[in-house]
Design an enzyme around this catalytic site. Structure first.
Site, PDB file in Angstrom:
ATOM      1  N   GLU A 186       1.019  -1.401   0.033  1.00 20.61           N
ATOM      2  CA  GLU A 186       0.167   0.187  -0.030  1.00 20.61           C
ATOM      3  C   GLU A 186       1.132   1.701  -0.111  1.00 20.61           C
ATOM      4  O   GLU A 186       0.470   2.501  -0.714  1.00 20.61           O
ATOM      5  CB  GLU A 186      -1.635  -0.629   1.331  1.00 20.61           C
ATOM      6  CG  GLU A 186      -2.023  -0.786   0.912  1.00 20.61           C
ATOM      7  CD  GLU A 186      -2.658  -1.387   2.696  1.00 20.61           C
ATOM      8  OE1 GLU A 186      -3.912  -2.047   2.228  1.00 20.61           O
ATOM      9  OE2 GLU A 186      -2.193  -1.505   3.448  1.00 20.61           O
ATOM     10  N   ASP A 251      -5.303  -5.743  10.728  1.00 24.50           N
ATOM     11  CA  ASP A 251      -6.587  -5.955  11.969  1.00 24.50           C
ATOM     12  C   ASP A 251      -6.047  -5.713  12.811  1.00 24.50           C
ATOM     13  O   ASP A 251      -6.269  -5.248  13.684  1.00 24.50           O
ATOM     14  CB  ASP A 251      -7.541  -6.874  11.542  1.00 24.50           C
ATOM     15  CG  ASP A 251      -8.286  -6.559  10.223  1.00 24.50           C
ATOM     16  OD1 ASP A 251      -8.154  -5.312   8.927  1.00 24.50           O
ATOM     17  OD2 ASP A 251      -9.427  -7.550   9.037  1.00 24.50           O
TER      18      ASP A 251
END
Length: 298
Positions: A186, A251
């Site tokens: 990312e 997460d």
């Protein structure tokens, strides 16, 4: 803790692979077991709860079977969920077909929520923010965080730290957050590639300054994770003993980081705990959680 973002239902179909289909050159899986787990921002909330913190989850689902099932799973995990219903969408589902301990196929079902529902969610955010010690914004690019810039501004005015798990190329949406946690791919998508650590540090600090954020944490898979603050760089080497499945590891990282910051830890200590949590969760199958005894009893 207040978690806001794109929720989804993770479904796993397990079975035996005995032969190849006569219709096409693909394996036939005889499904004998089905598992369902909260995914996306719901998995972040599940990780927060597993670490012992109280958590509120704010998101949007469809008025359908998957949305109902997701509510049931969240209730079982003692997560206070405020899930707005949007008749115009289907709840996001990620269906994985597993044969011989290997993922053979993933099928996604998703539609973005309507702006009317998202506007209502922003009002709830302001109300739920009053009782939050920290906010996690989990962006999976499904449309549930259309008002993320306003949410960050509201939280910072209230003196509440904001952690963002980003998605896409437009990081200007995250301006003013406390910490942003992209993974290696990312970050490369936003800044381009780098040749060495010095160039990586330069790109990271430049992005941190441009966004006006206190810290940038890049998770780097087998290379561990690196924290960039003003004039500082901290690298934490990977602690994974065995890597079984990296899905949902981000997460776990942002959940552990948020819980530690909400509990009063400084950023460096929070990163060390988050790195330890990541090393544990990648040794588990699918979207999983880490418990306090796993972190602190070793």
């Amino acid at each position: 803790m207040l978690v806001v973002g794109d929720v989804m239902l993770d479904r796993y179909w397990f079975g035996e692979v005995g032969r190849i289909s006569p219709e096409a050159p693909v394996p036939i899986v005889k499904v004998d077991r089905i598992e369902e787990r909260p995914g996306g921002a719901a998995n972040v909330a599940r990780n927060v709860a597993a670490l012992g913190a109280k958590v509120n989850l704010l998101s949007v689902t469809g008025r359908d079977e998957a949305g109902t099932r997701l509510r049931q799973l969240l209730k079982k995990d003692r997560i206070a969920a405020r899930l707005h219903l949007d008749r115009s969408i289907t709840t996001t589902i990620k269906l994985r077909v597993i044969g011989r301990r290997q993922q053979l196929l993933r099928v996604d079902f998703e539609t973005p929520p309507s702006h009317e529902v998202l506007a209502t969610k922003l009002k709830d955010f302001g109300r739920m923010l009053r009782s939050a010690d920290a906010v996690i914004l989990s962006d999976y690019g499904k449309g549930g965080l259309a008002h993320i810039t306003k949410m960050i501004a509201m939280a910072r005015r209230a003196g509440v730290p904001v952690l963002v798990d980003p998605k896409g190329e437009d990081y200007s949406r995250y301006r003013g957050a406390t910490v942003v946690t992209p993974n290696r791919a990312e970050f490369r998508q936003v800044t381009g590639s780098w040749k060495n650590e010095a160039e990586l540090t330069s790109k990271a600090q430049r992005l941190r300054r441009r966004l006006g954020i206190e810290a940038l944490l890049i998770t780097r898979s087998e290379e561990g994770m690196t924290l960039y603050q003003r004039g500082k760089r901290l690298h934490a080497a990977t602690q994974a003993r065995e890597v079984f499945d990296v899905s949902g590891a981000g997460d776990t990282v942002i959940a552990a980081l948020g819980v530690m910051l909400a509990a009063g830890a400084d950023m460096i200590e929070a990163v060390r705990i988050a790195n330890r949590a990541a090393g544990i969760v990648v040794g588990k199958f699918g979207t999983a959680v880490v418990h306090p005894h796993e972190l602190f009893d070793s």
